[in-house]
Design a protein around this motif. Structure first.
Motif: not given
Ligand SMILES: [Zn+2]
Ligand SMILES: [Zn+2]
Length: 359
Positions: A238-240, A294-296, A322-324, A326-328
């Motif tokens: 769900k987070h992804h 990190g999520h922006s 970096d976290h961007d 991670h989501h990709r």
């Molecule tokens: Zn995340």
């Protein structure tokens, strides 16, 4: 609570899928880049949005963040870290100053001199909620000014219709649990107002820095596990549901994930590096700041305001990209840390930056 499981398959629908797809912001030339779930709520005028949708409106960045932009070949500029530290001080200190002033002004023999734990909980929860709102406004301003990573391929994602309610619920659980957890783990004492040297040690930046690294250690293994084992991935998926998130979508999660991330991992970190009660308040604000940052996807070199510069010589500092990434990457992983890249570097799960490479 809702138990909907959001699967990768439902996110990555084929191009000819007929329903549940928002094509409006996906350019025709780029449809192979994956389609997105429906976000009709953003098309409604504000007055027609329901209560949950109006709250979710807080997370909306400027319109240009949701439309593909021309490619920017310049490296991302550096964000002034001292300006960010000043912003954090201005946003974090008032709650502590108000409580300290209260104890100073109200006479000791008054019934109202001390704050009962419930009063402290309500006060710090409101303060944390206010901090989160100011934080989101602060970050979406930068998203507008600097643009976002990968925006030439695909802009940011709206919160899908089916997760609007869940997002607001997640935010409430997050702010309530983190506030309560901080007061409990820090050992709140109604006779001890905020005071340097007492409820906040003089070495608090070092203590909080160690606490955040410890938290990242536990988070790394938990996060890697939920990406590795299918029976755990269903709780993390769900987070992804977004590959290009926005600040508040950092909090969107499944029930089990929330319990682990909001309470158990900070608890584990606190067993290694105990914090005093008002140090917790500072730490949880910094934690939320880095999670939202990190999520922006803000297209700027923006690192951790407390430990980023110390880790940078070792290539272990976390930046927005970096976290961007991670989501990709989605389920396939990379960049599991959310405060640092220490453990990604050690265990070789790091992803090289694409736009944020120094030239
Ligand atoms: Zn995340
Ligand atoms: Zn993940």
């Amino acid at each position: 609570m809702l138990q909907t499981t959001y699967t990768e398959a439902s996110y990555e629908q084929p191009v000819n899928a007929e329903t549940n797809v928002d094509l409006q912001h996906v350019p025709a030339s780029n449809v192979t880049y994956k389609l997105r779930p429906t976000a009709n709520w953003v098309q409604k005028p504000y007055e027609k949005r329901n209560f949950w949708e109006r709250l979710a409106t807080l997370d909306l960045a400027s319109d240009k963040c949701y439309v593909v932009q021309p490619q920017n070949t310049n490296p991302p500029p550096n964000l002034n870290v001292w300006r960010e530290r000043l912003w954090l001080i201005v946003m974090i200190a008032p709650a502590l100053i108000i409580q300290a002033l209260w104890y100073y002004i109200i006479p000791e023999n008054s019934f109202f001199h001390t704050w009962h734990p419930i009063v402290a909980f309500i006060f710090y929860h409101l303060a944390f909620f206010t901090f989160i709102i100011r934080l989101v406004k602060h970050i979406t301003y930068y998203m507008d000014v600097y643009g976002t990573f990968d925006e030439y391929k695909r802009p940011r994602d709206y919160v899908p219709d089916k997760y609007v309610y869940r997002l607001i619920l997640s935010i409430l659980i997050y702010t309530l649990a983190r506030t309560g957890g901080g007061l409990i783990l820090g050992g709140y004492n109604r006779y001890s107002p905020p005071s340097l040297g007492h409820t906040i040690s003089w070495a608090f930046p070092i203590k909080i820095g160690i606490w955040l690294i410890t938290l990242d250690f536990f988070f790394y293994f938990y996060h890697r596990a939920v990406h590795t084992f299918p029976f755990l991935w269903k709780y993390h998926s769900k987070h992804h549901s977004t590959k290009h998130p926005t600040p508040l979508q950092s909090i969107l999660a499944d029930d089990l994930q929330e319990i682990i991330e909001i309470f158990l991992i900070p608890l584990a970190a606190s067993l290694v590096m105990p914090l005093l009660v008002h140090e917790f308040w500072i730490a949880q604000c910094i934690l939320a700041y880095v999670e939202a940052m990190g999520h922006s996807g803000t297209r700027v070199y923006w690192t951790h305001p407390l430990i980023g510069e110390i880790l940078r010589p070792f290539g272990m500092e976390l930046t927005v990209e970096d976290h961007d990434l991670h989501h990709r990457y989605g389920k396939s992983g990379k960049n599991y840390g959310k405060q640092t890249r220490i453990f990604d570097r050690i265990f070789n799960t790091i992803s090289e930056r694409i736009e944020g490479v120094e030239k």
